[in-house]
Design an enzyme around this catalytic site. Structure first.
Site, PDB file in Angstrom:
ATOM      1  N   SER A 114      40.426   8.109  18.537  1.00 53.31           N
ATOM      2  CA  SER A 114      39.164   8.663  18.048  1.00 53.31           C
ATOM      3  C   SER A 114      38.128   7.549  18.054  1.00 53.31           C
ATOM      4  CB  SER A 114      39.367   9.191  16.624  1.00 53.31           C
ATOM      5  OG  SER A 114      38.159   9.352  15.933  1.00 53.31           O
ATOM      6  N   TYR A 158      42.125   9.210   7.928  1.00 56.02           N
ATOM      7  CA  TYR A 158      41.988   9.510   9.358  1.00 56.02           C
ATOM      8  C   TYR A 158      41.625   8.241  10.120  1.00 56.02           C
ATOM      9  CZ  TYR A 158      40.510  12.141  13.531  1.00 56.02           C
ATOM     10  OH  TYR A 158      40.378  12.641  14.800  1.00 56.02           O
TER      11      TYR A 158
END
Length: 255
Positions: A146, A159
């Site tokens: 990401s 995350y």
């Protein structure tokens, strides 16, 4: 030249692939000739996704299992072994998000996000790599990172930690498995317009921020990640390992 990207005769397992980016990866690899094995936790949604690909003439199958549960993952691979199915390509795509300030974040939520986004890539990748090493024919493992593999945002600490870990797990996999002809790389999607991001897309302030901070001035589209996935799954990337390729419209290139 197109033969470099031909996946005919290869079998790919894509976790978290009943919808969103995972389904796009599966569809893209199937279009390139691979037989695809889908994964999800919702049986009805999995059957629907398999049906969509099968209706288009692709070789698609799937399993319901928890990617963060070692026993479930090993059972799935044991089933494939018994069927004589060899997984040549793995895309560790399964992931979840949890938005909450760290001062209020329960440990259980922290752990759940790390388990699904990071530990699952280790469990699935290890199971696949063991078989690739035993066969001696190499393979491809692609982890999904990401923008938060590189930069942080408030309220998504677990995350961010997980995706930063994915980047380094990918390098560790490459360091240990490259000698066996297994290329391990990662894809770092930017802000992509998916169902998972619907709340952000529909938030006017966040939508403006994404468009203002990205040189393309727009959200990415799921199918714009397919080319990178096919490249990393194909023989075109046989000397590429331990890398993370950001598909972000230039977001990380700017201040």
């Amino acid at each position: 030249m197109s033969a470099l990207f031909d996946l005919t005769g290869r079998t790919a397992l894509i976790t978290g692939s009943t919808r969103g980016l995972g389904f796009s990866y599966a569809q893209g690899l199937a279009e390139a000739g691979a037989a695809v094995i889908l994964n999800g936790t919702n049986p009805a949604r999995l059957e629907e996704a398999i049906g969509q690909l099968s209706a288009s003439g692709y070789n698609a199958s799937g399993f319901v299992f928890d990617v963060a549960d070692e026993a479930s993952v090993e059972a799935m691979f044991a089933t494939l072994d018994s069927q004589g199915v060899q997984v040549d390509i793995v895309i560790n795509n399964a992931g979840i998000q949890h938005r909450q300030p760290m001062l209020e974040l329960p440990l259980a939520d922290w752990q759940r996000v790390l388990d699904v986004n990071l530990t699952s890539a280790f469990i699935v990748g290890r199971a696949a790599a063991r078989r690739m090493v035993a066969r001696g024919s190499g393979g491809k493992i692609i982890n999904i990172g990401s923008l938060t593999s590189e930069a942080a945002r408030a309220t998504v600490a677990p995350y961010t930690a997980a995706k930063g870990g994915v980047k380094m797990l990918t390098k560790a996999m490459a360091a240990e498995w490259a000698e066996y002809g297994i290329q391990c790389n990662a894809i770092g999607p930017g802000y992509i317009h998916t169902e998972m991001n619907a709340a952000l897309v529909n938030n006017p302030d966040f939508d403006r921020w994404v468009k203002a901070s990205n040189p393309t001035r727009r959200w990415g589209k799921p199918d714009e990640l397919i080319g990178t996935a096919v490249y990393l799954s194909s023989q075109a990337s046989n000397y590429v390992s331990g890398q993370i390729i950001y598909v972000d419209g230039g977001w990380l290139a700017t201040l």
